[in-house]
Design a protein around this motif. Structure first.
Motif, short mmCIF file in Angstrom:
data_model
loop_
_atom_site.label_atom_id
_atom_site.label_comp_id
_atom_site.label_asym_id
_atom_site.label_seq_id
_atom_site.Cartn_x
_atom_site.Cartn_y
_atom_site.Cartn_z
N PHE A 130 32.57 37.21 55.31
CA PHE A 130 32.86 35.61 54.65
C PHE A 130 33.86 35.84 53.34
O PHE A 130 33.73 34.82 52.83
N GLN A 131 34.45 37.14 53.08
CA GLN A 131 35.14 37.06 51.88
C GLN A 131 36.37 36.15 51.99
O GLN A 131 37.08 36.22 52.75
N ILE A 132 36.64 36.09 50.58
CA ILE A 132 37.82 35.04 50.65
C ILE A 132 38.79 35.90 49.90
O ILE A 132 38.85 36.25 48.88
N HIS A 133 40.12 35.90 50.51
CA HIS A 133 40.99 36.94 50.22
C HIS A 133 42.03 36.16 49.14
O HIS A 133 42.11 34.95 49.10
N ASN A 134 42.90 37.03 48.42
CA ASN A 134 43.68 36.71 47.54
C ASN A 134 43.49 35.22 46.91
O ASN A 134 44.52 34.37 47.30
N VAL A 135 42.72 35.04 46.28
CA VAL A 135 42.54 33.92 45.37
C VAL A 135 42.74 34.15 44.19
O VAL A 135 42.90 35.08 43.58
N GLU A 136 43.18 33.13 43.33
CA GLU A 136 43.48 33.22 41.80
C GLU A 136 42.20 33.58 41.22
O GLU A 136 41.08 32.94 41.56
N ARG A 137 41.98 34.63 40.63
CA ARG A 137 40.69 34.99 39.87
C ARG A 137 40.59 34.39 38.63
O ARG A 137 41.23 33.97 37.63
N THR A 138 39.21 33.43 38.91
CA THR A 138 38.98 32.41 37.93
C THR A 138 38.02 32.97 36.68
O THR A 138 37.35 34.30 37.15
N PRO A 139 37.89 32.84 35.31
CA PRO A 139 36.84 33.60 34.50
C PRO A 139 35.50 33.32 35.10
O PRO A 139 34.73 34.32 34.90
N LEU A 140 35.06 32.66 35.98
CA LEU A 140 33.84 32.42 36.73
C LEU A 140 33.65 33.69 37.30
O LEU A 140 32.75 34.37 37.23
N MET A 141 34.69 34.05 38.26
CA MET A 141 34.67 35.19 39.07
C MET A 141 34.55 36.48 38.28
O MET A 141 33.83 37.46 38.61
N ASP A 142 35.35 36.57 37.34
CA ASP A 142 35.37 37.76 36.70
C ASP A 142 34.31 38.32 35.82
O ASP A 142 34.05 39.20 35.46
N ASN A 143 33.59 37.15 35.48
CA ASN A 143 32.42 37.57 34.58
C ASN A 143 31.05 37.21 35.15
O ASN A 143 30.43 38.02 35.47
N TRP A 144 30.88 35.90 35.78
CA TRP A 144 29.68 35.78 36.22
C TRP A 144 29.32 36.33 37.67
O TRP A 144 28.26 36.99 37.72
N TYR A 145 30.42 36.21 38.61
CA TYR A 145 30.24 36.70 39.95
C TYR A 145 30.37 38.34 39.87
O TYR A 145 29.95 38.89 40.89
N SER A 146 30.74 38.87 38.79
CA SER A 146 30.92 40.25 38.66
C SER A 146 29.84 41.01 38.06
O SER A 146 29.92 42.26 37.92
N LEU A 147 28.84 40.32 38.00
CA LEU A 147 27.53 40.78 37.33
C LEU A 147 27.00 41.88 38.47
O LEU A 147 27.07 41.79 39.35
N SER A 148 26.49 43.15 37.67
CA SER A 148 25.95 44.25 38.34
C SER A 148 24.76 43.63 39.45
O SER A 148 24.17 42.94 39.12
N TYR A 149 25.10 44.26 40.75
CA TYR A 149 24.33 43.60 41.69
C TYR A 149 22.52 43.88 41.22
O TYR A 149 21.61 43.38 41.69
N LEU A 150 22.43 44.98 40.29
CA LEU A 150 21.00 45.35 39.99
C LEU A 150 20.38 44.21 39.05
O LEU A 150 19.30 44.09 38.78
N TYR A 151 21.48 43.27 38.41
CA TYR A 151 20.98 42.36 37.69
C TYR A 151 20.52 41.06 38.17
O TYR A 151 19.90 40.18 37.61
N PHE A 152 20.65 40.99 39.31
CA PHE A 152 20.29 39.85 40.12
C PHE A 152 18.93 39.47 39.99
O PHE A 152 18.46 38.46 39.62
N SER A 153 18.05 40.53 40.10
CA SER A 153 16.70 40.42 39.98
C SER A 153 16.19 39.88 38.70
O SER A 153 15.48 39.17 38.27
N ALA A 154 16.92 40.76 37.60
CA ALA A 154 16.45 40.24 36.25
C ALA A 154 16.81 38.71 35.91
O ALA A 154 16.14 38.21 35.22
N VAL A 155 18.00 38.33 36.30
CA VAL A 155 18.22 37.10 36.13
C VAL A 155 17.29 36.13 36.67
O VAL A 155 16.76 35.11 36.13
N GLY A 156 17.00 36.23 38.15
CA GLY A 156 15.89 35.55 38.60
C GLY A 156 14.64 35.44 37.95
O GLY A 156 14.02 34.58 37.67
N THR A 157 14.03 36.70 37.42
CA THR A 157 12.80 36.92 36.79
C THR A 157 12.83 35.97 35.61
O THR A 157 11.88 35.18 35.26
N LEU A 158 13.91 36.36 34.72
CA LEU A 158 14.01 35.76 33.41
C LEU A 158 14.01 34.12 33.33
O LEU A 158 13.44 33.55 32.85
N VAL A 159 14.84 33.63 34.41
CA VAL A 159 14.93 32.28 34.41
C VAL A 159 13.51 31.79 34.83
O VAL A 159 13.31 30.71 34.24
#
Length: 611
Positions: free
Chosen positions: A502-531
């Motif tokens: 499903f990957q979307i190729h050669n798109v402009e990298r937005t700050p959202l992608m470079d920061n929020w979407y680049s979160l380490s996959y191990l933190y997905f759980s921590a984000v869910g739990t804390l929210v």
């Protein structure tokens, strides 16, 4: 040191070893279907009649989440990103302590079959339903990946038919789950963890011999920058650092050990609470052994291929195939041993899939069928539960077809656990630790946590993080002499690192992608739990959560912790404890006496917790 020559192929003996493993697993299922009068009640089928002891349960706990994803994924993870993965040893320790001291006491004293029963006791039936549905979705997704992983590796290395292998796994598992219930699942796990350790050991010993000693492997790893243990970068966007593994990993794995039905169902099946805690702590040793083995395999992999990486040289089409490739490379002169390794990867799968199927059947019957169809007889319920085992076996095979389109296995599996397990963990934490949490706050918190972790998780699948975030280490191919044309294995699934269909190729990298979407996959759980926790606490306080009074049995109390030290107290009362009339079903665990559980309703028939 030998140079890598033509890699071997499977011979008859390998198939014999492999088939033997499958047959023994199936035989254990048949044995427990008839041993001791068979599975008379649902309690026998789902929680082994609560008569298990610590050691088999501990080995089973270790086996079921050390799946083929560990056997194939971790070594290639170490090969690609270095041995920082071994920091997980600390994570496992924290996870086991949290589970044994926070979740286990509450679940054990309530004597429940499905962890989601707790949600109804503490909140209401809608919260329970949410938890149940999320669990079912999560487990089917995960099990699909687990079935697909070794089938892919088998197919790569041996030309074993890919979908044949997938269906075979599903069928064998479904067979011994349906036949033997939880006892069969636990004892097949004990057998399979033996196979896993044996498989790892042969690879490590042979790699040490081939490479000319332990010190060679370690110095190669050191020169290649693979011994990168101390990366204390606090940035949550780096894929693996000391902090992401300790903090993020603890959240991810606690959602597996603390509240996941397939794990809780095991330690609840122990005779006494002391046995249950012991099983968790013994299982910690098992986790460490397997972690060390798989990290060493990764270092051996690097030492062997440091100047000719089979992945870049297109000899294998995905990183997960490196281990089978290594096995056929260094064990080709020993017929039967490659088969042992494949059996090792396969055992990982069988143990995980079987525990998933058993847990799914338990949850479906306890949480979805029994509350709505009160009039069903024991007979029909036991048929339904066996039917459920079959149904989920089929569904998981279907999921495996979908898994073939997802990216690198290890990450996909842990991402699913993070995205769904995180909010669930937050929900149970609210119930057990926060006295004023009410059902409205918890429900909205769960939805919020789920929405946010899905958002970040799916974003990360669509727009994978850049290399400077994941920090892959260098792989060399200068040592590959061009005359060497091994069997070219690129025919099946082209899966370069972490790309997805499903990957979307050669798109402009937005700050959202470079920061929020680049979160380490191990933190997905921590984000869910804390929210989930914060939204739940905030809403409960604002909707009058302090006014409700909660039965202290549903909370973690001071006594739960202090009772750990009962062993050191005077032994006087132990002599007389048999003087109370007690039934053998729930020895020294009042929550599981027959008397308390069987509510006779108007028609006078018994509705116990049975299937």
């Amino acid at each position: 040191m030998e140079t890598p020559q033509e890699i071997g192929t499977f011979v008859v003996w390998d198939y014999v070893v492999f088939a033997g493993m499958l047959l023994i697993s199936a035989a254990i299922g048949i044995y427990y279907a008839f041993a001791g009068g068979g599975q008379q009640t649902s309690k026998d089928f789902l929680i082994g009649g609560r008569r298990m002891t610590a050691v088999p349960v501990a080995l089973s706990l270790a086996a079921s989440f050390m799946s083929a994803i560990t056997v194939l994924g971790t070594p290639s993870e170490v090969y690609r990103f270095g041995a920082i993965y071994s920091i997980f040893a600390f994570t496992y320790f924290f996870v086991i302590v949290l589970t044994a001291e926070i979740f286990l006491p509450v679940f054990y004293k309530l004597g429940i079959t499905s962890t989601y029963e707790y949600l109804e006791l503490r909140f209401n039936k809608y919260v329970r339903l949410c938890g149940t549905i999320l669990f079912i979705v999560q487990t089917i997704l995960y099990t699909g990946i687990v079935i697909y992983a070794p089938a892919l590796a088998l197919n790569q290395v041996t030309g074993f038919d890919l979908w044949g292998a997938v269906v075979a796994t599903g069928v064998v598992c479904t067979f011994y789950c349906t036949m033997g219930g939880l006892k069969a699942v636990i004892w097949t796990d004990v057998f399979q963890i033996g196979i896993m350790v044996a498989g790892f050991a042969t690879v490590i010993i042979r790699a040490v011999v081939v490479q000319g000693g332990m010190d060679v492997i370690l110095s190669d790893a050191y020169d290649g920058g693979r011994l990168n243990f101390w990366n204390f970068n606090p940035n949550p966007l780096q894929r693996h650092t000391f902090w992401t593994i300790i903090i993020g990993g603890t959240f991810t794995w606690t959602s597996i050990y603390g509240i996941n039905q397939s794990q809780v169902q095991r330690y609840i099946s122990c005779k006494s609470r002391f046995q249950a805690k012991m099983s968790l702590y013994i299982n910690l040793v098992g986790l460490w052994v397997i972690l060390i083995c798989s990290v060493f395999c990764g270092l051996g992999l690097y030492s062997r291929y440091k100047d000719c990486d089979p992945w870049t040289a297109k000899k294998v089409s995905a990183l997960d195939q490196l281990m089978p490739y290594l096995v056929l490379d260094i064990l080709q002169d020993y017929p039967g041993l490659p088969g042992l390794f494949v059996a090792c990867a396969y055992s990982g799968t069988l143990s995980t899939v079987s525990s998933s199927i058993n847990a799914l059947a338990a949850v479906t019957v306890e949480d979805l069928i029994k509350p709505h169809f009160r009039s069903l007889s024991e007979r029909s319920l036991s048929w339904i539960s066996q039917g459920m085992s079959v149904l989920y076996g089929v569904l998981c095979i279907g999921m495996a077809a979908l898994a073939s389109t997802m990216g690198t296995l290890l990450q996909a599996a842990l991402s699913i656990f993070g995205m769904i397990g995180g909010p669930l963990l937050g929900m149970f934490a609210l119930g057990i630790l926060v006295p004023f949490a009410n059902s409205l706050g918890t429900f909205v918190g769960l939805m919020a946590g789920f929405a946010i972790s899905l958002w970040v998780g799916i974003g990360a699948q669509l727009y994978p993080a850049l290399p400077e975030r994941t920090l892959p280490l260098t792989l060399e191919t200068y040592g590959c002499n061009s005359s060497y044309n091994g069997t070219n294995l690129t025919t099946t699934t082209e899966m370069p690192y972490s790309t997805t269909a499903f990957q979307i190729h050669n798109v402009e990298r937005t700050p959202l992608m470079d920061n929020w979407y680049s979160l380490s996959y191990l933190y997905f759980s921590a984000v869910g739990t804390l929210v989930t926790l914060f939204v739940g606490i905030f809403l409960s306080l604002s909707t009058g959560g302090r006014k409700q009074n909660v039965d202290s049995r549903f909370m973690l109390t001071k006594e739960d912790f202090l009772s750990n030290f009962d062993i050191f107290k005077k032994k006087k009362h132990v002599l007389s404890y048999k003087s109370y009339p007690m039934e053998d079903g729930g020895t020294d665990n009042p929550a599981f006496n027959h008397i308390e559980l069987n509510f006779t309703d108007q028609s006078g028939k018994i509705n116990g917790t049975r299937l």
